[in-house]
Write a protein that holds these residues in place. Sequence first.
Motif, mmCIF file in Angstrom:
data_model
loop_
_atom_site.group_PDB
_atom_site.id
_atom_site.type_symbol
_atom_site.label_atom_id
_atom_site.label_comp_id
_atom_site.label_asym_id
_atom_site.label_seq_id
_atom_site.Cartn_x
_atom_site.Cartn_y
_atom_site.Cartn_z
ATOM 1 N N GLU A 194 81.752 50.412 25.432
ATOM 2 C CA GLU A 194 81.100 51.416 26.273
ATOM 3 C C GLU A 194 79.657 51.646 25.839
ATOM 4 O OE1 GLU A 194 83.123 55.063 26.803
ATOM 5 O OE2 GLU A 194 84.983 54.166 27.541
ATOM 6 N N PHE A 195 79.431 51.605 24.529
ATOM 7 C CA PHE A 195 78.077 51.804 24.011
ATOM 8 C C PHE A 195 77.140 50.676 24.455
ATOM 9 C CE2 PHE A 195 75.041 50.753 20.585
ATOM 10 C CZ PHE A 195 74.260 51.900 20.609
ATOM 11 N N THR A 196 77.614 49.457 24.401
ATOM 12 C CA THR A 196 76.770 48.301 24.722
ATOM 13 C C THR A 196 76.526 48.133 26.217
ATOM 14 O OG1 THR A 196 78.740 46.888 24.633
ATOM 15 C CG2 THR A 196 77.404 47.035 22.637
ATOM 16 N N LYS A 197 77.258 48.860 27.047
ATOM 17 C CA LYS A 197 77.047 48.748 28.494
ATOM 18 C C LYS A 197 75.723 49.353 28.929
ATOM 19 C CE LYS A 197 81.922 48.739 29.947
ATOM 20 N NZ LYS A 197 82.974 49.523 30.643
ATOM 21 N N MET A 247 66.132 61.979 3.870
ATOM 22 C CA MET A 247 66.007 61.087 5.022
ATOM 23 C C MET A 247 67.345 60.449 5.380
ATOM 24 S SD MET A 247 62.288 59.238 4.492
ATOM 25 C CE MET A 247 62.694 58.521 2.913
ATOM 26 N N LEU A 248 68.107 60.053 4.362
ATOM 27 C CA LEU A 248 69.407 59.432 4.624
ATOM 28 C C LEU A 248 70.365 60.413 5.295
ATOM 29 C CD1 LEU A 248 70.021 57.355 1.364
ATOM 30 C CD2 LEU A 248 69.676 56.459 3.665
ATOM 31 N N MET A 249 70.432 61.644 4.764
ATOM 32 C CA MET A 249 71.344 62.628 5.336
ATOM 33 C C MET A 249 70.957 62.970 6.766
ATOM 34 S SD MET A 249 72.504 65.348 2.426
ATOM 35 C CE MET A 249 70.891 66.049 2.225
ATOM 36 N N LEU A 250 69.667 63.185 6.975
ATOM 37 C CA LEU A 250 69.198 63.574 8.306
ATOM 38 C C LEU A 250 69.478 62.475 9.325
ATOM 39 C CD1 LEU A 250 67.709 65.767 9.901
ATOM 40 C CD2 LEU A 250 65.572 64.596 9.362
ATOM 41 N N MET A 251 69.130 61.236 8.979
ATOM 42 C CA MET A 251 69.304 60.130 9.915
ATOM 43 C C MET A 251 70.773 59.776 10.101
ATOM 44 S SD MET A 251 66.092 57.697 8.902
ATOM 45 C CE MET A 251 64.402 58.301 9.101
ATOM 46 N N LEU A 252 71.559 59.908 9.032
ATOM 47 C CA LEU A 252 72.975 59.594 9.125
ATOM 48 C C LEU A 252 73.688 60.563 10.058
ATOM 49 C CD1 LEU A 252 75.188 57.733 8.040
ATOM 50 C CD2 LEU A 252 75.532 59.344 6.164
ATOM 51 N N PHE A 253 73.384 61.856 9.915
ATOM 52 C CA PHE A 253 74.035 62.847 10.762
ATOM 53 C C PHE A 253 73.504 62.789 12.194
ATOM 54 C CE2 PHE A 253 74.998 66.980 12.542
ATOM 55 C CZ PHE A 253 76.269 67.239 12.049
ATOM 56 N N ALA A 254 72.171 62.724 12.325
ATOM 57 C CA ALA A 254 71.576 62.707 13.662
ATOM 58 C C ALA A 254 71.987 61.456 14.432
ATOM 59 C CB ALA A 254 70.055 62.791 13.558
ATOM 60 N N GLY A 255 72.068 60.315 13.730
ATOM 61 C CA GLY A 255 72.434 59.076 14.398
ATOM 62 C C GLY A 255 73.856 59.089 14.934
ATOM 63 N N ALA A 256 74.754 59.783 14.228
ATOM 64 C CA ALA A 256 76.149 59.811 14.640
ATOM 65 C C ALA A 256 76.460 60.974 15.583
ATOM 66 C CB ALA A 256 77.043 59.905 13.399
ATOM 67 N N MET A 257 75.632 62.005 15.591
ATOM 68 C CA MET A 257 75.978 63.232 16.311
ATOM 69 C C MET A 257 76.089 63.012 17.819
ATOM 70 S SD MET A 257 74.138 66.971 16.098
ATOM 71 C CE MET A 257 72.601 66.439 16.896
ATOM 72 N N GLN A 258 75.055 62.438 18.431
ATOM 73 C CA GLN A 258 75.078 62.279 19.876
ATOM 74 C C GLN A 258 76.197 61.357 20.335
ATOM 75 O OE1 GLN A 258 73.409 63.973 22.133
ATOM 76 N NE2 GLN A 258 72.399 65.148 20.515
ATOM 77 N N LEU A 259 76.384 60.253 19.603
ATOM 78 C CA LEU A 259 77.455 59.327 19.966
ATOM 79 C C LEU A 259 78.812 59.968 19.740
ATOM 80 C CD1 LEU A 259 76.002 56.031 18.463
ATOM 81 C CD2 LEU A 259 75.976 56.772 20.835
ATOM 82 N N ILE A 289 79.547 63.192 19.964
ATOM 83 C CA ILE A 289 79.791 64.151 21.054
ATOM 84 C C ILE A 289 80.244 63.413 22.311
ATOM 85 C CG2 ILE A 289 78.639 65.764 22.626
ATOM 86 C CD1 ILE A 289 76.899 66.662 20.298
ATOM 87 N N TYR A 290 79.653 62.251 22.554
ATOM 88 C CA TYR A 290 79.978 61.489 23.772
ATOM 89 C C TYR A 290 81.435 61.015 23.756
ATOM 90 C CZ TYR A 290 79.739 57.848 27.354
ATOM 91 O OH TYR A 290 79.978 57.068 28.455
ATOM 92 N N VAL A 291 81.939 60.603 22.584
ATOM 93 C CA VAL A 291 83.292 60.035 22.539
ATOM 94 C C VAL A 291 84.359 61.096 22.284
ATOM 95 C CG1 VAL A 291 82.408 57.819 21.740
ATOM 96 C CG2 VAL A 291 83.188 59.501 20.061
ATOM 97 N N THR A 292 83.977 62.348 22.124
ATOM 98 C CA THR A 292 84.965 63.421 21.932
ATOM 99 C C THR A 292 84.908 64.392 23.110
ATOM 100 O OG1 THR A 292 83.334 64.580 20.523
ATOM 101 C CG2 THR A 292 84.998 63.228 19.418
ATOM 102 N N ALA A 293 83.968 65.320 23.059
ATOM 103 C CA ALA A 293 83.832 66.283 24.161
ATOM 104 C C ALA A 293 83.482 65.571 25.463
ATOM 105 C CB ALA A 293 82.761 67.313 23.815
ATOM 106 N N GLY A 294 82.697 64.503 25.369
ATOM 107 C CA GLY A 294 82.333 63.756 26.567
ATOM 108 C C GLY A 294 83.548 63.096 27.206
ATOM 109 N N GLU A 295 84.444 62.608 26.371
ATOM 110 C CA GLU A 295 85.659 61.977 26.913
ATOM 111 C C GLU A 295 86.551 63.015 27.588
ATOM 112 O OE1 GLU A 295 87.722 58.099 26.473
ATOM 113 O OE2 GLU A 295 87.446 58.938 24.460
ATOM 114 N N ARG A 296 86.610 64.209 27.021
ATOM 115 C CA ARG A 296 87.377 65.270 27.670
ATOM 116 C C ARG A 296 86.735 65.650 29.005
ATOM 117 N NH1 ARG A 296 90.501 69.059 25.544
ATOM 118 N NH2 ARG A 296 89.694 68.739 23.436
ATOM 119 N N GLU A 297 85.402 65.768 29.018
ATOM 120 C CA GLU A 297 84.696 66.180 30.225
ATOM 121 C C GLU A 297 84.834 65.139 31.333
ATOM 122 O OE1 GLU A 297 80.148 67.621 31.457
ATOM 123 O OE2 GLU A 297 80.717 67.372 29.370
#
Length: 412
Positions: free
Chosen positions: A14-17, A191-203, A205-213
Amino acid sequence: MRGVWLVFKKEIMEFTKDRKTLFFTLAMPFILYPLLFGMIGKLGRRDVQQARSNQTRIVLIDPSSVLEPHLRLLPDDFKFVDVPEGDIKDAIKSDILEMVVTLEESAARDLAEHRTVRVDVLYNKVETSGSVGMQRLEKVLKEFDKTAVQSRLQKLGASAQLAVPTEIHSSQVGGQELMVAKVFGSMLPYMLMLMLFAGAMQLGIYVTAGERERGTLITLLATGLPRHQIIWGKLVYIFFMGIVISTLNIVSMAFSMGVMFGSLESSGAKLAVDGQEVAIQSLSGFTMIADPVVIVLTLLLMIPLGLLFSNFIIFIGIQAKNIQEAGTAMMPVFLLVIFLGVFSMAPGIEKMGILPYIPIVNVSLVIRKLFVQQASVLEYVVAFCMTVGLAALLTYLSTKFLNRESAIFKST
């Protein structure tokens, strides 16, 4: 664990689409950071070169003409200007001149009677032109002092070494590389913590709350896959993408910073480290940050930290009714990660005995100590085990929550 792999594969497909998402997630860091740091390096180099090529505009108040003759011998470096109208500090801030140098009326008499001559200097250290002007003045005063002392000793018939009773020959353990490693070691965890969390957060949300929505969560559960495997599959996906995105950003940033430092090297610019100026050239020999052992140990710590962040995202996402609610609920956690990252950069925190037992902060602390070769085995093991334990606990809670019917049929 076939279900974990199937869920992971589904999310990757789904991500690569979405080509736009692929571009902004994977390709943009290699465009954005080189442009950003390249521009910073170019502007910094131009600023330094311009400051050194221009004369330092100086207001000299020297009633007894002690310093004036020496400064006038350097017309390429100093340009004498009149005292401007209004507040002198405002004139310096407004770039009307670079500095004001004031000597007392008794300067010549004090010099003749072997007393210290006071030189008051007013300049703007923030501006490159002000710093360059101060360097020029200090160089002139150093030569002036040396000549004056030699003249005094010669009149007394004394040795020139009379004014130099001791001479320090120091050598640093680790040299300038260790000083720079300390700075990079304090910045890298943030930098690692910020990028690690920010990089995973949007994706996430999409595969959890987004899947419910989108209404596809019930379809996924209808496949008969065990619910814990569904959670673990999404967890692996969020963790994997967080690691990939943060790694791409760090690699691009490191490369871009290297290009920036290279562009500044030719201008002779220096980096301020713990109140000392380190030549940019020394960064080219900076091998501490590329130490394979340090890199491997850091990556081993990032694995449980990434799992912990992924579990946070999963746990919050599956409880949200929609993407908007998940984003709102995720923001305090994101701000907490930023706060902990900034806190981990504070000087002297490595001496606080309680920090090795505070989650997330202990990971930053250990990474920081790894880069200056001060990390202990106990602190590393405590940080690793504590982070793994918290990640496992959140995985258990997320799985338990998804097993509830209210989690599936929660009203939107």
